[in-house]
Design a protein around this motif. Sequence first.
Motif, PDB file in Angstrom:
ATOM      1  N   ARG A 197       8.635  -3.167   8.895  1.00 13.97           N
ATOM      2  CA  ARG A 197       8.415  -1.846   9.467  1.00 13.97           C
ATOM      3  C   ARG A 197       6.951  -1.436   9.344  1.00 13.97           C
ATOM      4  N   VAL A 198       6.414  -0.874  10.408  1.00 12.78           N
ATOM      5  CA  VAL A 198       5.045  -0.376  10.409  1.00 12.78           C
ATOM      6  C   VAL A 198       5.049   1.061  10.921  1.00 12.78           C
ATOM      7  N   GLY A 243       0.816  -1.198   0.000  1.00  7.90           N
ATOM      8  CA  GLY A 243       0.000   0.000   0.000  1.00  7.90           C
ATOM      9  C   GLY A 243       0.854   1.253   0.000  1.00  7.90           C
ATOM     10  N   PHE A 244       1.440   1.604  -1.146  1.00 10.46           N
ATOM     11  CA  PHE A 244       2.441   2.672  -1.169  1.00 10.46           C
ATOM     12  C   PHE A 244       1.861   4.075  -1.277  1.00 10.46           C
ATOM     13  N   GLY A 245       0.538   4.215  -1.266  1.00 13.67           N
ATOM     14  CA  GLY A 245      -0.061   5.556  -1.279  1.00 13.67           C
ATOM     15  C   GLY A 245       0.329   6.333  -2.510  1.00 13.67           C
ATOM     16  N   GLY A 246       0.943   7.505  -2.321  1.00 15.35           N
ATOM     17  CA  GLY A 246       1.384   8.316  -3.437  1.00 15.35           C
ATOM     18  C   GLY A 246       2.743   7.940  -3.973  1.00 15.35           C
ATOM     19  N   GLY A 247       3.436   7.005  -3.330  1.00 15.98           N
ATOM     20  CA  GLY A 247       4.681   6.465  -3.852  1.00 15.98           C
ATOM     21  C   GLY A 247       5.954   7.178  -3.448  1.00 15.98           C
ATOM     22  N   GLU A 248       5.847   8.235  -2.624  1.00 13.57           N
ATOM     23  CA  GLU A 248       7.063   8.988  -2.310  1.00 13.57           C
ATOM     24  C   GLU A 248       8.080   8.155  -1.537  1.00 13.57           C
ATOM     25  N   HIS A 249       7.608   7.346  -0.586  1.00 15.27           N
ATOM     26  CA  HIS A 249       8.528   6.508   0.181  1.00 15.27           C
ATOM     27  C   HIS A 249       9.144   5.424  -0.698  1.00 15.27           C
ATOM     28  N   THR A 271       9.299  -1.595  14.564  1.00 17.93           N
ATOM     29  CA  THR A 271      10.208  -2.437  13.792  1.00 17.93           C
ATOM     30  C   THR A 271      10.156  -3.852  14.341  1.00 17.93           C
ATOM     31  N   PHE A 272       9.898  -4.808  13.443  1.00 18.98           N
ATOM     32  CA  PHE A 272       9.859  -6.213  13.814  1.00 18.98           C
ATOM     33  C   PHE A 272      10.907  -6.985  13.013  1.00 18.98           C
ATOM     34  N   ARG A 273      11.314  -8.131  13.541  1.00 12.94           N
ATOM     35  CA  ARG A 273      12.261  -9.007  12.864  1.00 12.94           C
ATOM     36  C   ARG A 273      11.636 -10.390  12.751  1.00 12.94           C
ATOM     37  N   LEU A 305       5.058  -1.188   5.774  1.00 18.31           N
ATOM     38  CA  LEU A 305       3.622  -0.931   5.873  1.00 18.31           C
ATOM     39  C   LEU A 305       3.469   0.468   6.460  1.00 18.31           C
ATOM     40  N   ASN A 306       3.281   1.456   5.602  1.00 20.38           N
ATOM     41  CA  ASN A 306       3.278   2.855   6.021  1.00 20.38           C
ATOM     42  C   ASN A 306       1.867   3.446   5.992  1.00 20.38           C
TER      43      ASN A 306
END
Length: 232
Positions: A168-169, A64-70, A224-226, A132-133
């Motif tokens: 990462r969340v 779910g990258f939204g607008g893609g900036e990340h 942050t998870f591993r 997951l942002n």
Amino acid sequence: MTDAGQRRNFYGRIKGKTLRASQKGYLAEDLGPLTLRGVTREENPSRSALDMGFAKGPLWLEVGFGGGEHLVHMAARHPEVTLIGAEPFVNGVAMLLGKIRGAGVTNLWLHPGDVRDLFDVLPDACLSKVFLNYPDPWPKARHHRRRFVTPEYLLPLARVTAPGAEFRVATDIPDYVRQTLEEVPEAGFSLVAQTGAGEAWEDWIPTRYEQKALREGRQPHYLTFRRRAPEF
């Protein structure tokens, strides 16, 4: 792999505001060459494993990258990595394609659809990092089962992430943090760090969703998870 006859409910919008002429051009010209083949049920009804010849170096995924900036930021910052972006929202895909043109990155592939279909066909333990942002919070209690941080998504995610992979969340919703902390460890991930505003990851870029949250007085949370080694 998932039963080829299975059909899933997809919740949420697929298309929003009317696309600009330039965005329609991006979709017509750029989406096809950047789209992973063999992911959809129409192209791959048997749900055979994806041909991974596209992946050069470590493989990362943004859900779910939204607008893609990340996503574009990560592709530019880490040219040695191959990234996949999964996003069903047409407007977000069009925005990303414009950013890809502007940045000139060539290590990025797309699945413009439900990430669960991608999970079906990715090989075991192929991902070394997942983002997951600011996912859809589905704030009503009766809709919490639609969140990404549920077994329907997390167990397939665990299958395709390698032991030691980072998950990462980022979210501005306290109840999403609660559910994330409850559900993600149960799926085979260990919590490594939990931080707040001003303490994001070293290579983080604030997204438009985060900027909106801060303007409206909501504080970001970074988890942050591993991935733990599977137990046999």
